[in-house]
Design a protein around this motif. Sequence first.
Motif, PDB file in Angstrom:
ATOM      1  N   LEU A 137      32.856 105.209  17.869  1.00  0.00           N
ATOM      2  CA  LEU A 137      33.171 103.689  17.507  1.00  0.00           C
ATOM      3  C   LEU A 137      34.462 103.858  16.550  1.00  0.00           C
ATOM      4  N   ALA A 138      35.878 103.285  17.128  1.00  0.00           N
ATOM      5  CA  ALA A 138      36.910 103.549  16.207  1.00  0.00           C
ATOM      6  C   ALA A 138      37.748 102.456  15.946  1.00  0.00           C
ATOM      7  N   GLN A 139      38.287 102.321  14.808  1.00  0.00           N
ATOM      8  CA  GLN A 139      38.703 101.016  14.557  1.00  0.00           C
ATOM      9  C   GLN A 139      40.588 101.430  14.082  1.00  0.00           C
ATOM     10  N   SER A 140      41.559 100.794  14.670  1.00  0.00           N
ATOM     11  CA  SER A 140      42.718 101.047  14.480  1.00  0.00           C
ATOM     12  C   SER A 140      43.476  99.646  14.317  1.00  0.00           C
ATOM     13  N   ASP A 141      43.894  99.409  13.201  1.00  0.00           N
ATOM     14  CA  ASP A 141      44.613  98.070  12.801  1.00  0.00           C
ATOM     15  C   ASP A 141      45.652  98.218  11.737  1.00  0.00           C
ATOM     16  N   ASN A 142      46.047  97.153  11.605  1.00  0.00           N
ATOM     17  CA  ASN A 142      47.198  96.877  10.598  1.00  0.00           C
ATOM     18  C   ASN A 142      47.094  95.477   9.787  1.00  0.00           C
ATOM     19  N   TYR A 143      46.072  95.352   8.899  1.00  0.00           N
ATOM     20  CA  TYR A 143      45.908  94.277   8.152  1.00  0.00           C
ATOM     21  C   TYR A 143      46.975  93.562   7.537  1.00  0.00           C
ATOM     22  N   VAL A 144      46.949  92.376   7.538  1.00  0.00           N
ATOM     23  CA  VAL A 144      48.185  91.443   6.728  1.00  0.00           C
ATOM     24  C   VAL A 144      47.466  90.644   5.907  1.00  0.00           C
ATOM     25  N   VAL A 145      47.971  90.965   4.602  1.00  0.00           N
ATOM     26  CA  VAL A 145      47.417  89.770   3.518  1.00  0.00           C
ATOM     27  C   VAL A 145      48.745  88.718   3.215  1.00  0.00           C
ATOM     28  N   VAL A 146      48.032  87.441   3.425  1.00  0.00           N
ATOM     29  CA  VAL A 146      48.788  86.376   3.439  1.00  0.00           C
ATOM     30  C   VAL A 146      48.386  85.630   2.154  1.00  0.00           C
ATOM     31  N   CYS A 178      58.463  89.229  12.089  1.00  0.00           N
ATOM     32  CA  CYS A 178      59.153  89.054  13.284  1.00  0.00           C
ATOM     33  C   CYS A 178      58.403  89.703  14.580  1.00  0.00           C
ATOM     34  N   SER A 179      57.171  89.619  14.260  1.00  0.00           N
ATOM     35  CA  SER A 179      56.152  90.009  15.576  1.00  0.00           C
ATOM     36  C   SER A 179      56.042  88.851  16.522  1.00  0.00           C
ATOM     37  N   LYS A 180      55.380  89.007  17.692  1.00  0.00           N
ATOM     38  CA  LYS A 180      55.467  88.228  18.922  1.00  0.00           C
ATOM     39  C   LYS A 180      53.993  88.339  19.207  1.00  0.00           C
ATOM     40  N   LEU A 234      52.030  89.095   1.752  1.00  0.00           N
ATOM     41  CA  LEU A 234      52.116  89.845   0.591  1.00  0.00           C
ATOM     42  C   LEU A 234      52.021  91.257   0.829  1.00  0.00           C
ATOM     43  N   ALA A 235      51.386  91.850   1.917  1.00  0.00           N
ATOM     44  CA  ALA A 235      51.324  93.300   2.081  1.00  0.00           C
ATOM     45  C   ALA A 235      50.496  93.490   3.564  1.00  0.00           C
ATOM     46  N   THR A 236      50.951  94.796   4.011  1.00  0.00           N
ATOM     47  CA  THR A 236      50.384  95.138   5.267  1.00  0.00           C
ATOM     48  C   THR A 236      49.722  96.420   4.977  1.00  0.00           C
ATOM     49  N   ILE A 237      48.521  96.731   5.929  1.00  0.00           N
ATOM     50  CA  ILE A 237      47.797  97.765   5.369  1.00  0.00           C
ATOM     51  C   ILE A 237      47.010  98.526   6.683  1.00  0.00           C
ATOM     52  N   PRO A 238      47.794  99.583   7.021  1.00  0.00           N
ATOM     53  CA  PRO A 238      47.482 100.311   8.245  1.00  0.00           C
ATOM     54  C   PRO A 238      46.177 100.930   8.147  1.00  0.00           C
ATOM     55  N   VAL A 239      45.052 100.806   8.881  1.00  0.00           N
ATOM     56  CA  VAL A 239      43.781 101.356   9.107  1.00  0.00           C
ATOM     57  C   VAL A 239      43.404 102.271  10.322  1.00  0.00           C
ATOM     58  N   ASN A 240      42.891 103.351  10.240  1.00  0.00           N
ATOM     59  CA  ASN A 240      42.246 103.995  11.173  1.00  0.00           C
ATOM     60  C   ASN A 240      41.042 104.649  10.801  1.00  0.00           C
ATOM     61  N   LEU A 253      44.594  79.694  -6.353  1.00  0.00           N
ATOM     62  CA  LEU A 253      45.109  80.631  -5.547  1.00  0.00           C
ATOM     63  C   LEU A 253      44.412  80.879  -4.075  1.00  0.00           C
ATOM     64  N   ARG A 254      44.948  81.061  -3.055  1.00  0.00           N
ATOM     65  CA  ARG A 254      44.459  81.296  -1.769  1.00  0.00           C
ATOM     66  C   ARG A 254      44.920  82.217  -0.962  1.00  0.00           C
ATOM     67  N   LEU A 255      44.343  83.412  -0.560  1.00  0.00           N
ATOM     68  CA  LEU A 255      44.856  84.463  -0.057  1.00  0.00           C
ATOM     69  C   LEU A 255      43.975  84.685   1.220  1.00  0.00           C
ATOM     70  N   ARG A 256      44.528  85.162   2.382  1.00  0.00           N
ATOM     71  CA  ARG A 256      43.686  85.602   3.694  1.00  0.00           C
ATOM     72  C   ARG A 256      44.053  86.795   3.877  1.00  0.00           C
ATOM     73  N   VAL A 257      43.261  87.807   4.393  1.00  0.00           N
ATOM     74  CA  VAL A 257      43.374  88.971   5.167  1.00  0.00           C
ATOM     75  C   VAL A 257      42.978  88.850   6.546  1.00  0.00           C
ATOM     76  N   LEU A 258      44.228  89.164   7.645  1.00  0.00           N
ATOM     77  CA  LEU A 258      44.281  88.982   9.080  1.00  0.00           C
ATOM     78  C   LEU A 258      44.005  90.348   9.656  1.00  0.00           C
ATOM     79  N   ASP A 259      44.180  90.112  10.963  1.00  0.00           N
ATOM     80  CA  ASP A 259      44.313  91.581  11.597  1.00  0.00           C
ATOM     81  C   ASP A 259      45.837  91.666  12.082  1.00  0.00           C
ATOM     82  N   LYS A 260      46.086  92.575  12.876  1.00  0.00           N
ATOM     83  CA  LYS A 260      47.498  93.034  13.396  1.00  0.00           C
ATOM     84  C   LYS A 260      48.153  91.765  14.244  1.00  0.00           C
TER      85      LYS A 260
END
Length: 618
Positions: free
Chosen positions: A514-523, A534-536, A556-562, A591-598
């Motif tokens: 069970l693997a997780q590969s993502d790049n989370y985005v903090v907004v 600049c993503s599509k 605000l930031a991007t977080i790679p995870v595997n 203050l309001r921040l969200r964490v989204l997936d790639k």
Amino acid sequence: MVKLLRLTSDKDDDFINAQDGLVFSVNMDDDLIVSPDAKIALKNLTFESDFTAFTTDINNGLLSVRYDTVRDANSFPLTPTAYTKATYENFFTDVQTTLNRCIDTNVIGDTTTAAKSEFYGQWAIDAKAEFKTIEFKLTPALNPVIRRQFELPTDAQYSGWGVTEQLMKTQPNNSGGAIDVRIEKDTSISIADLDPPDMCLLSGKSKRENDKRDQFLSTSNPMIRWCQGNAVWCARIGILRDNGSGKEQNGFEIGLATSIPWGLYNGEILPANVKFAVRVYKNTDDLAHIVPNADFSSNPTYVDNTGVAPTNPQPAARVESDMLMISCSQSTTGSGSKTIVGQIFKDEVAVQQLFSYDIPEGSEDVALYPYIAFFDGDDAENDPAEAHSPVVTFDPFEIEEYQTGKYNELLVPTKTNLFAGYPVFAIGQDVLNYDAVGEVGVPKLDPQWFINKGTSQDSFIQSHTEIFDFMGFSNNQLTDIGSGESRIQRPFFVINTSIYPYGARIVPDNVFILAQSDNYVVVLDSQKLVSYDCSKPTRANQTRSIDVVGKRANILATIPVNNNTGIVEFQANEVLYIDFDNKGETPIRNLRLRVLDKSLQPIPVQGMSVMTLLIKDE
């Protein structure tokens, strides 16, 4: 000057019910004043994601099975679902259920419906195992009461064959045998001349004054349940009479219940636990049946089968007596569910269907336990109501677990079908053999069919390659057939092997991971930042949480995870500040921040999440 802010989010989000996913939101007591051209950085972030492990939908969720070249492939869709770290085992349960729905025993061009079946079998996948092995087993259709050896009974309370403790037994009592089921053999026939219908006669031991199901034969424990693929449960009528009581205190029924009072003295099968039943009363009364409500909730009210009565009197030859049958067959139309059918077979009369019930999706795997309940019993004047020659198919995986080594012995095909001490499989010969038009719908088995199969059967399981990849199958195990789909091609009926003489065990090459590969985005939603996305979209119809492509965004930031745990513990090695888009002093209270997936979609999380921010200004 640098200001530190610690934020928490404490909730167990559900992806369906919490569309915003992981959100940090705070309303401060006083304004936090930041100077012009201030900067903000993510110092650290900790959360546990219930990440989406796999998704089945209309594009990848069709499953097809073919058993041999004389049968069409039968296809059903998997349930469209986004499986997360917490629910991924349900994926394997759904694959198992769908494989069982794909069992199609009908030969091409054979338009016969109802309960006709050339084999009984079941698929299984252990969702908790290291390797997600796909297993298929044929299940023996056998008399569950007779001992497996020809031997005289040693229990004095029985005048004939004793109860098989491993499969089915009578309801226990502590009242001197006043309420129980009698099991006998035909004492007028020598042991050497016994045929299967003579081996097992069942009747109630006491005349009844109510219609409780407390005089019954049932499975011996919860492990022994009805087969969840193609299945049958039947018994013949021996004697029906009018004992002078009311209609309900006569006869017997065969049924399937969700619970049995296992080991409970003087217990009864409760009406609320009965899902299916076929009921006979006096020898001149019409039959009745029980089926659940449309949502599979119990409905214990009998429905009369007006105009359908048993043969009166029953034929002298037991092999010609009426048979009550409850069977399970699969739809062959590519849609629908497993169907439970109730029928009565008569020697020289066409089969009469008593009911047909489609099990609703989600209830296919409910455990059902076969039973015979007697509402008539012995008295000094006449023989009581009697049933004989019960035949049932059990869950073959539970039988093997419960009695190691016996499963293979039972599955050796034989046309003689001797229940006691001999291989048991065919029920199309001595037990269910009809030469008249009533043969339509009778379960059959031609043992020679299996012997002739050998290893050239052209059997396969077919689905989208993503399904097999997720389960751990390698490319070497798959046959690419184009359009993103693959097949596992191998015989399902393997002859002369010690482990699986009549079935298949398909082991993936790879351990399930069970693997997780993502790049989370903090907004940051509450203030503007000087950052760009600049993503599509990965799909043309994808809904975006940030409606920008190549434009200003508040990232605000991007977080790679595997990893395979879903636990994210981000700590910036080097703090990276992002500019606020402010030209003068700015008060910040909210203050309001969200964490989204790639893909910039909300993420489901579990438990408490913690974030630390740094704000730098003059």
